[in-house]
Design a protein around this motif. Sequence first.
Motif, PDB file in Angstrom:
ATOM      1  N   GLU A 124       0.839  -1.206   0.000  1.00 48.29           N
ATOM      2  CA  GLU A 124       0.000   0.000   0.000  1.00 48.29           C
ATOM      3  C   GLU A 124       0.871   1.253   0.000  1.00 48.29           C
ATOM      4  O   GLU A 124       0.568   2.237  -0.684  1.00 48.29           O
ATOM      5  CB  GLU A 124      -0.933  -0.003   1.207  1.00 48.29           C
ATOM      6  CG  GLU A 124      -2.003  -1.082   1.126  1.00 48.29           C
ATOM      7  CD  GLU A 124      -2.817  -1.181   2.400  1.00 48.29           C
ATOM      8  OE1 GLU A 124      -2.649  -0.331   3.305  1.00 48.29           O
ATOM      9  OE2 GLU A 124      -3.637  -2.118   2.489  1.00 48.29           O
ATOM     10  N   LYS A 125       1.954   1.213   0.760  1.00 44.18           N
ATOM     11  CA  LYS A 125       2.867   2.348   0.821  1.00 44.18           C
ATOM     12  C   LYS A 125       3.526   2.578  -0.548  1.00 44.18           C
ATOM     13  O   LYS A 125       3.686   3.722  -0.986  1.00 44.18           O
ATOM     14  CB  LYS A 125       3.934   2.073   1.886  1.00 44.18           C
ATOM     15  CG  LYS A 125       4.842   3.238   2.178  1.00 44.18           C
ATOM     16  CD  LYS A 125       5.662   2.924   3.420  1.00 44.18           C
ATOM     17  CE  LYS A 125       6.355   4.169   3.918  1.00 44.18           C
ATOM     18  NZ  LYS A 125       6.832   4.010   5.292  1.00 44.18           N
ATOM     19  N   ILE A 126       3.913   1.490  -1.211  1.00 45.04           N
ATOM     20  CA  ILE A 126       4.530   1.608  -2.529  1.00 45.04           C
ATOM     21  C   ILE A 126       3.533   2.174  -3.534  1.00 45.04           C
ATOM     22  O   ILE A 126       3.862   3.067  -4.327  1.00 45.04           O
ATOM     23  CB  ILE A 126       5.068   0.245  -3.004  1.00 45.04           C
ATOM     24  CG1 ILE A 126       6.253  -0.173  -2.132  1.00 45.04           C
ATOM     25  CG2 ILE A 126       5.484   0.296  -4.473  1.00 45.04           C
ATOM     26  CD1 ILE A 126       6.673  -1.592  -2.317  1.00 45.04           C
ATOM     27  N   ALA A 127       2.287   1.682  -3.500  1.00 43.51           N
ATOM     28  CA  ALA A 127       1.266   2.204  -4.409  1.00 43.51           C
ATOM     29  C   ALA A 127       1.075   3.701  -4.210  1.00 43.51           C
ATOM     30  O   ALA A 127       0.937   4.462  -5.181  1.00 43.51           O
ATOM     31  CB  ALA A 127      -0.054   1.461  -4.197  1.00 43.51           C
ATOM     32  N   GLY A 128       1.089   4.142  -2.945  1.00 41.13           N
ATOM     33  CA  GLY A 128       0.964   5.571  -2.660  1.00 41.13           C
ATOM     34  C   GLY A 128       2.136   6.372  -3.192  1.00 41.13           C
ATOM     35  O   GLY A 128       1.962   7.476  -3.730  1.00 41.13           O
ATOM     36  N   ALA A 129       3.333   5.808  -3.085  1.00 43.88           N
ATOM     37  CA  ALA A 129       4.525   6.493  -3.612  1.00 43.88           C
ATOM     38  C   ALA A 129       4.502   6.527  -5.138  1.00 43.88           C
ATOM     39  O   ALA A 129       4.890   7.523  -5.753  1.00 43.88           O
ATOM     40  CB  ALA A 129       5.792   5.804  -3.110  1.00 43.88           C
ATOM     41  N   VAL A 130       4.019   5.443  -5.763  1.00 40.85           N
ATOM     42  CA  VAL A 130       3.865   5.423  -7.228  1.00 40.85           C
ATOM     43  C   VAL A 130       2.899   6.521  -7.653  1.00 40.85           C
ATOM     44  O   VAL A 130       3.147   7.251  -8.628  1.00 40.85           O
ATOM     45  CB  VAL A 130       3.358   4.042  -7.706  1.00 40.85           C
ATOM     46  CG1 VAL A 130       2.928   4.104  -9.170  1.00 40.85           C
ATOM     47  CG2 VAL A 130       4.437   2.977  -7.525  1.00 40.85           C
ATOM     48  N   GLN A 131       1.793   6.649  -6.926  1.00 42.15           N
ATOM     49  CA  GLN A 131       0.811   7.685  -7.249  1.00 42.15           C
ATOM     50  C   GLN A 131       1.445   9.075  -7.223  1.00 42.15           C
ATOM     51  O   GLN A 131       1.252   9.875  -8.145  1.00 42.15           O
ATOM     52  CB  GLN A 131      -0.347   7.633  -6.252  1.00 42.15           C
ATOM     53  CG  GLN A 131      -1.404   8.699  -6.496  1.00 42.15           C
ATOM     54  CD  GLN A 131      -2.507   8.663  -5.464  1.00 42.15           C
ATOM     55  OE1 GLN A 131      -2.247   8.466  -4.275  1.00 42.15           O
ATOM     56  NE2 GLN A 131      -3.738   8.850  -5.899  1.00 42.15           N
TER      57      GLN A 131
END
Length: 362
Positions: free
Chosen positions: A73-80
Amino acid sequence: MQMVHSKPFGTYSNDDVIFLLKDISEKMYETSTMDKEELIQSGKHYSEMLPMEFEPSEEYKNFFLASLHAYKEKIAGAVQIIAEQILRQKGKKTLLVSLARAGTPIGILVKRYIFAKYQISLPHYSISIIRGRGIDENAIRYLSMNYPDYDFQFIDGWTGKGAIKLELDKSIHKINHNDQTNISDSLAVLADPGHCANIYGTREDFLIPNACLNATVSGLISRTVLNRELLNKHDFHGAKFYQELYEHDVSNYYVDEISKQFDSILGQEISPSKMAEPNWKGLREVHTIQKRFKIEDMNLIKPGVGETTRVLLRRLPWKILVRDIMDKNVSHILLLANERKVPIEEYQEMSYSCCGIIKQVK
């Protein structure tokens, strides 16, 4: 200049990424960890050889899966964050150029996010950059020729002390000067503890799970190679395709699992935060570590969670520095260091969560 190979190379779909790399699978042989360390420290360039790549043990597979579950979830947020920044800064005619191999899955995720949110399919290629040797100029010229009106955006996983960013800046400056081009050297990363990237998801030093495995989370592609015995001056940099590890490949599983997190964040309104200018704080801290521990070669110092993880998994570690042993970001570092009987020292004078130091074997 070499044309892009038509036969399959790697396990990612061409819809996700196209590798501009020469397949040297039949020509390249690996070197053991100890031999590799001795050769590197005696002057042979690391890009001329490949480390041994093995089937990952159950322990490492479980470690990867646990870290993916913990951080997806943290990675997805950083990708966003970085995807929105790239679009805001560069627009719809952006060429995504990930740096093989740690940058490749991140480039795929950025491409997928932008398509899911805006239905814009940006071209995405993965090319080689090598510390001390520069970026693959043939690949850059191929892209410039085929995308003359696109703005380049380079992508990597994370920053350590900033060696790759320095290499990128130097290489692109040289190409722009020689070819009278105006290619951007902007680098986007998920985590920028080195404070040297132009676009970043966070400057927190946390584990990005593709640091845990080698080829099996990178499309079964090796680290890139620049060996003039195998490549001529017109070739792209080389890489090996480990087809024999196919049954252990989690490359697509990794990007699919993180892509699944996009559904819950696509509707969020992102107020674009201003990216702080690079100040190279991390590099200054590494110079301090070098003096304090009397380390001759700065390349033996690998700061940050991702780089320290790689030191423990792939190199011959001498010592691990940890800023705060209670920090959840370093729990796996402590575990790996204890398993390998590597000394751990608390060292608070750094912005990184931890730092790995390679053993000098000369």
